[in-house]
Design an enzyme around this catalytic site. Sequence first.
Site, PDB file in Angstrom:
ATOM      1  CE  LYS A  31      -1.431   1.563   4.143  1.00 29.24           C
ATOM      2  NZ  LYS A  31      -1.045   2.941   4.488  1.00 29.24           N
ATOM      3  CG  ASN A  32       2.518   2.699   3.505  1.00 25.12           C
ATOM      4  OD1 ASN A  32       1.346   3.041   3.325  1.00 25.12           O
ATOM      5  ND2 ASN A  32       3.020   2.470   4.698  1.00 25.12           N
ATOM      6  CB  CYS A 125      -4.026  11.324  11.514  1.00 29.44           C
ATOM      7  SG  CYS A 125      -2.502  10.509  11.870  1.00 29.44           S
ATOM      8  NE  ARG A 130       1.071  10.801   9.883  1.00 31.41           N
ATOM      9  CZ  ARG A 130       0.631   9.739   9.224  1.00 31.41           C
ATOM     10  NH1 ARG A 130      -0.526   9.184   9.550  1.00 31.41           N
ATOM     11  NH2 ARG A 130       1.317   9.218   8.228  1.00 31.41           N
ATOM     12  N   PRO A 131       2.443  17.212  10.708  1.00 32.80           N
ATOM     13  CG  PRO A 131       4.268  18.391  11.555  1.00 32.80           C
ATOM     14  CD  PRO A 131       3.408  17.193  11.802  1.00 32.80           C
ATOM     15  CG  ASP A 133       7.124  20.968   9.171  1.00 26.67           C
ATOM     16  OD1 ASP A 133       6.699  19.815   8.984  1.00 26.67           O
ATOM     17  OD2 ASP A 133       7.898  21.258  10.105  1.00 26.67           O
ATOM     18  CG  ASP A 311       3.837   1.595   9.201  1.00 30.05           C
ATOM     19  OD1 ASP A 311       3.334   2.424   9.977  1.00 30.05           O
ATOM     20  OD2 ASP A 311       4.171   1.870   8.033  1.00 30.05           O
ATOM     21  NE  ARG A 403      -6.961   4.705   5.760  1.00 32.42           N
ATOM     22  CZ  ARG A 403      -6.241   5.667   6.326  1.00 32.42           C
ATOM     23  NH1 ARG A 403      -6.526   6.047   7.549  1.00 32.42           N
ATOM     24  NH2 ARG A 403      -5.256   6.255   5.678  1.00 32.42           N
TER      25      ARG A 403
HETATM   26  N1  EPU Z   1       6.869  14.948   9.798  1.00 31.87           N
HETATM   27  C1  EPU Z   1       6.959  16.297  10.063  1.00 31.87           C
HETATM   28  N2  EPU Z   1       6.805  17.167   9.012  1.00 31.87           N
HETATM   29  C2  EPU Z   1       6.577  16.745   7.747  1.00 31.87           C
HETATM   30  C3  EPU Z   1       6.497  15.358   7.482  1.00 31.87           C
HETATM   31  C4  EPU Z   1       6.643  14.473   8.543  1.00 31.87           C
HETATM   32  O1  EPU Z   1       7.160  16.722  11.198  1.00 31.87           O
HETATM   33  O2  EPU Z   1       6.455  17.586   6.831  1.00 31.87           O
HETATM   34  C5  EPU Z   1       7.044  13.991  10.910  1.00 31.87           C
HETATM   35  C6  EPU Z   1       5.758  13.183  11.179  1.00 31.87           C
HETATM   36  O3  EPU Z   1       4.858  13.918  11.976  1.00 31.87           O
HETATM   37  C7  EPU Z   1       6.287  11.936  11.841  1.00 31.87           C
HETATM   38  C8  EPU Z   1       7.650  11.750  11.140  1.00 31.87           C
HETATM   39  O4  EPU Z   1       7.979  13.003  10.543  1.00 31.87           O
HETATM   40  O5  EPU Z   1       6.480  12.169  13.198  1.00 31.87           O
HETATM   41  C9  EPU Z   1       7.662  10.664  10.089  1.00 31.87           C
HETATM   42  O6  EPU Z   1       6.623  10.889   9.144  1.00 31.87           O
HETATM   43  P1  EPU Z   1       6.754  10.472   7.617  1.00 31.87           P
HETATM   44  O7  EPU Z   1       6.579  11.691   6.799  1.00 31.87           O
HETATM   45  O8  EPU Z   1       7.973   9.642   7.408  1.00 31.87           O
HETATM   46  O9  EPU Z   1       5.475   9.549   7.479  1.00 31.87           O
HETATM   47  P2  EPU Z   1       4.429   9.538   6.285  1.00 31.87           P
HETATM   48  O10 EPU Z   1       5.130   9.682   4.991  1.00 31.87           O
HETATM   49  O11 EPU Z   1       3.319  10.461   6.598  1.00 31.87           O
HETATM   50  C10 EPU Z   1       4.578   6.968   5.852  1.00 31.87           C
HETATM   51  C11 EPU Z   1       3.628   5.804   5.856  1.00 31.87           C
HETATM   52  C12 EPU Z   1       3.217   5.481   7.280  1.00 31.87           C
HETATM   53  C13 EPU Z   1       4.492   5.169   8.084  1.00 31.87           C
HETATM   54  C14 EPU Z   1       5.457   6.370   8.010  1.00 31.87           C
HETATM   55  C15 EPU Z   1       6.778   6.143   8.702  1.00 31.87           C
HETATM   56  C16 EPU Z   1       2.501   6.026   3.748  1.00 31.87           C
HETATM   57  C17 EPU Z   1       1.259   6.308   3.006  1.00 31.87           C
HETATM   58  N3  EPU Z   1       2.451   6.131   5.070  1.00 31.87           N
HETATM   59  O12 EPU Z   1       3.860   8.062   6.414  1.00 31.87           O
HETATM   60  O13 EPU Z   1       2.396   4.300   7.217  1.00 31.87           O
HETATM   61  O14 EPU Z   1       4.159   4.912   9.411  1.00 31.87           O
HETATM   62  O15 EPU Z   1       5.741   6.657   6.627  1.00 31.87           O
HETATM   63  O16 EPU Z   1       7.397   4.998   8.241  1.00 31.87           O
HETATM   64  O17 EPU Z   1       3.527   5.702   3.154  1.00 31.87           O
HETATM   65  C18 EPU Z   1       0.645   2.841   7.825  1.00 31.87           C
HETATM   66  O18 EPU Z   1       0.843   2.215   6.779  1.00 31.87           O
HETATM   67  O19 EPU Z   1      -0.103   2.392   8.745  1.00 31.87           O
HETATM   68  C19 EPU Z   1       1.301   4.141   8.035  1.00 31.87           C
HETATM   69  C20 EPU Z   1       0.909   5.026   8.946  1.00 31.87           C
END
Ligand code: EPU
Length: 425
Positions: A31-32, A125, A130-131, A133, A311, A403
């Site tokens: 999925k990811n 969420c 989950r910003p 930025d 995850d 999901r």
């Molecule tokens: N973060 C920030 N600012 C940003 C982006 C991220 O502060 O602009 C922080 C987040 O708040 C978090 C950390 O950085 O604390 C890591 O977030 P990341 O951006 O890596 O996560 P994501 O891309 O939103 C993906 C997966 C998640 C998985 C995370 C970490 C997808 C669709 N989702 O999320 O999967 O937990 O990477 O490995 O790829 C799941 O499948 O259940 C799931 C939540």
Amino acid sequence: MNNPPLVEKPRCYTVQGGARLSGRVQVEGSKNAVLPLLAATLLTDEPVTLHNVPIVEDVRTMSALLSHLGKGINACDSEYRLSENGALQPHAPDTLVRRMRASFIVLGPLLARLGEARVPLPGGCVLGPRPVDFHLKGLQALGAQVELHEGVVHARASKLHGAPVYLDFPSVGATQHLLMTAALIPEKTTLYNPAHEPEVYELIALLNSMGAQVQAWPDRLEVAGQARLRGSVHRVIADRINAGTYLIAGAISGGQVTVECVPAHLEALLVKLKEAGCTVEEAPNEVRLSAPARVRGVQLETRTYPGFPNDVQPQMMALLTLAQGDSLIRETIFADRFGQVPELARMGAQIRVAGDSAFIHGVERLEGAEVHTTDIRAGAALMLAGLAAHGQTRVIDRGHIGRGYVDLAGKLRQLGASIEVKEAS
Ligand code: EPU
């Protein structure tokens, strides 16, 4: 494309505990990995075909969003062909973006194609704030003007340019978002401190096959983008998180399972399963696990890849509630990924949370109870706890499990679990 309903009715999974799982399970596509691959189809007006697409709710949401933006989608089982029949439109609707955070990554590709895009903020969420930025700072470094009006991000650029971009944290989503955007800028962009998850490398493989040149180094990703990208055909890798879920299901039931997957993507989990007393054998495209009657407690910290994946942290926690001895889990990726804790406690688990750490005192048995899912992985964790609990566990799920898993209950049944699925009131 004819999309099935996007919001699932609440379901009740009735899990009868006690079966030792055995057998083989084939894991669906990731999925990811597939969500950014789908978004990357916005970068070209030529057809892109994806094989091994998991038909989960998040894929339906992304497909609905892409249809809204002007993509034609022809789906036949797990094969998706995305094409363009007319002009793309630059506005993503709030209803779809709210449903799934990963929708936000259409912003950069739309901006790179059309010179402007409007995408609502995905909001917080259940895993904590989950910003976005890093995404926005990165787009600004590439020349975008970014404004926020009433919760909607409006990005504009008469011309994007290549640039060095530094990520404060190796965010998976921001790395993928900026890679896609940079792929359609005919200059060089260097992304420092990027994520190295296998799902990032899936996207790199697709972008390179579309004509971009992305080179990966331990500290950076170098992107030589193109003014136009071509269509492509790509097969999605097996879902490492779901593979991990089925291995832990084998472990919690004291069983023996073989999971078809890419073992190299699961090393951190396999090491912890061995430490807990499981026998783990790796073959080229599968992992075989054989579990003792009771595992031992372990300590772990979630980390970015190749560290222990957050995850599978909730599923591993479910296993450790039944371990001999104490365990410690430190969650370093999300501010609040312990949604499963109060529900596991209803089943008799002894867990104390302090800040980012969960202290687990292993108990001899869990008792079946009614429990509620809070997110995809917490949902999977509760299903696994139900497999090992004494009596019946009713897992009430408001659309979370679907999901991210293709027929979780069916696959567990195939391994010998007794699970009934009904609509819940
Ligand atoms: N973060 C920030 N600012 C940003 C982006 C991220 O502060 O602009 C922080 C987040 O708040 C978090 C950390 O950085 O604390 C890591 O977030 P990341 O951006 O890596 O996560 P994501 O891309 O939103 C993906 C997966 C998640 C998985 C995370 C970490 C997808 C669709 N989702 O999320 O999967 O937990 O990477 O490995 O790829 C799941 O499948 O259940 C799931 C939540």
